[in-house]
Design a protein around this motif. Structure first.
Motif: not given
Length: 509
Positions: A111-136
């Motif tokens: 898994l490459k996060a950049s490829n994953a975020l691109s495929n998931l789309g802008v909205i879901e990518a933002v949600r995933c990054v936000a989820s990551y920040v919250w996990a930190r």
């Protein structure tokens, strides 16, 4: 001698006094290595096909590889063995490609996060990054478990997208119940932050996250081609390979095994044994000893379990499969299949002109609803799952086949290592000339090359070496790079390690 209604005949070939149990990669490698020395053996195989899980199943001219076997190794002796058994023209050099298929899109694997975020789309990518920040900010409390460890490094949303479902399908348990040690090896040095930074910086500043082979060797007719040829060669050396022959008892006395009693078509034969090399499941080995093992050893054997494997192979037009991956990982929770083999991508000789075969894989248990389901039902379900995934129209499936493989993978629970150690201690004291080898024989998380290497070292030990066969496949790192290594005296080769995931105890019905 008599046992029940059958007469036990003693084998009159006393020169073949090494008995090898199992004609898979480990057993046949042991037989071949013995043959190099001029020593004959007797191989006892309960099935009618050689190769174990590395067999190639043939149905109506189609060939199916059980699980997919890339021929690569870091052990020079194994590589040399392959090319001694099969001529170079029988090997094909194949590109390695496998991806994750999720919600109609392909994702890089590893898994490459950049490829994953691109495929998931802008909205879901933002949600995933936000989820990551919250996990930190609020890390999971149980980072000693597989789920918490991954969520801390990717965030909960990416964890649920790309890790949870597939792991549950393969091992039959949610990642929350699995310790994190295995995750730390499989996803080494990978985090969302690292991947995003690497995606933004010039390539010269990036670091490889994993080392994976780009090409691998593959026998043109599948892995079974290797083991069918190896069987022929060991028979030419003078070794007997007895098919459809089940080990019933192993007589022992004075700290050594004396003979193996096996049944073939209702007739029992006793084979004298100066040594027994066994790749049969180690718990079945324990149950075969006569006199029986101690109660605590029997309990240890009874506490070892296996995962069984089922492949639904579907014949489709070649044009219906536009991707060229060797296999794709299926992370969709709405279907049961965990991985789909693309047999035409492994070798065009496995399929027929104008047609391809997709092999839908399932880990199951003997006796469960999936294992016992009629073939027609499993074939129909497989076609429907391909349609649900959006991979092809179910009406394009022309025919199908079901291949069942019991005891394909040892089950590694919290007690398995202690149980194996207890059995090893008993063997050392009561049957010191019995040598377990291979994946099921040692209940280890072995690849094909690991299994072969344990057989090679065991044969060398018969002639005076002192290799620690149990040290094969114990290293911390396991990367698929094709560097050749050799074993130092008295130890196993470096670069062979692959850890097993530690799973919860099985709940028995």
């Amino acid at each position: 001698m008599e046992q029940g209604d059958s007469v036990i005949e003693e084998s009159d070939d006393l020169a073949s006094d090494v008995v090898i149990i199992g004609a898979g990669p480990a057993g046949l490698t042991a037989a071949y290595e013995l043959g190099r020395t001029g020593r004959r053996a007797t191989v006892l195989e309960s099935d009618d096909v050689v190769g174990g899980i590395s067999r190639t199943v043939e149905r109506d001219g189609w060939r199916f590889d059980i699980g997919g076997h890339r021929f690569f190794t870091k052990v020079a002796a194994v590589e040399d063995f392959w090319h001694e058994v099969l001529p170079d023209e029988d090997f094909m050099l194949r590109p390695r490609k496998s991806r994750i298929y999720y919600r109609g899109k392909f994702y890089d694997y590893p898994l490459k996060a950049s490829n994953a975020l691109s495929n998931l789309g802008v909205i879901e990518a933002v949600r995933c990054v936000a989820s990551y920040v919250w996990a930190r900010i609020r890390p999971p409390k149980r980072q000693d478990m597989y789920e918490g460890w991954l969520a801390a490094r990717f965030g909960w949303r990416l964890y649920h997208h790309f890790f949870k479902t597939y792991t549950e399908k393969v091992w039959g348990h949610p990642p929350a119940e699995m310790p994190a040690d295995w995750a730390a090896q499989r996803v080494k040095n990978l985090s969302l932050a690292t991947a995003v930074v690497n995606a933004l910086l010039p390539k010269r500043n990036q670091k490889d996250i994993t080392s994976l082979i780009e090409e691998f060797q593959y026998p043109r007719l599948g892995p079974g081609m290797m083991w069918e040829r190896c069987r022929d060669l060991v028979e030419e050396q003078g070794t007997k390979v007895m098919m459809n022959t089940r080990v019933a008892r192993i007589r022992h006395s004075g700290g050594r095994a004396l003979s193996v009693i096996a049944e073939t078509e209702g007739a029992s034969t006793e084979y004298h044994a100066s040594a027994v090399i066994s790749s049969m499941p180690i718990n079945e080995l324990v149950r075969a000893f006569d006199p029986p093992v101690d109660d605590d050893v029997r309990r240890a054997a009874d506490d070892l379990y296996y995962r069984d494997f089922l492949t639904v192979a579907l014949v489709v037009p070649d044009s219906a499969v536009p991707w060229d991956d060797n296999w794709i990982y299926i992370h969709d929770p709405t279907v049961k299949t965990m991985r789909i083999q693309n047999f035409g991508s492994w070798s065009p000789f496995l399929v027929k002109e104008g047609r391809n075969v997709l092999g839908l894989e399932y880990t199951v248990e003997v006796g469960d609803d999936d294992w016992d389901a009629p073939d027609a039902e499993l074939i129909q379900r497989g076609a429907e799952e391909l349609g649900r995934l959006g991979l092809l129209d179910p009406s394009q499936v022309e025919t199908g086949y079901v291949v069942r493989m019991p005891k394909a993978y040892p089950y590694y629970d919290v007690d398995y290592a202690a149980n194996v150690d207890r059995i090893r201690a008993w063997l050392a004291e009561h049957a010191s000339n019995v040598f377990p080898i291979g994946r099921n024989g040692m209940h280890r998380y072995n690849n094909q090359d690991h299994s072969m290497y344990t057989a090679m070292l065991t044969v060398e030990n018969l002639f005076g070496a002192s290799h620690d066969v149990w040290s094969v496949n114990v290293e911390e790192e396991y990367h698929e790079i094709n560097s050749r290594t050799t074993a130092p005296s008295g130890s196993a080769a470096t670069g062979t390690g692959r850890d097993a995931p530690i799973l919860p105890k099985k709940v028995q019905a």
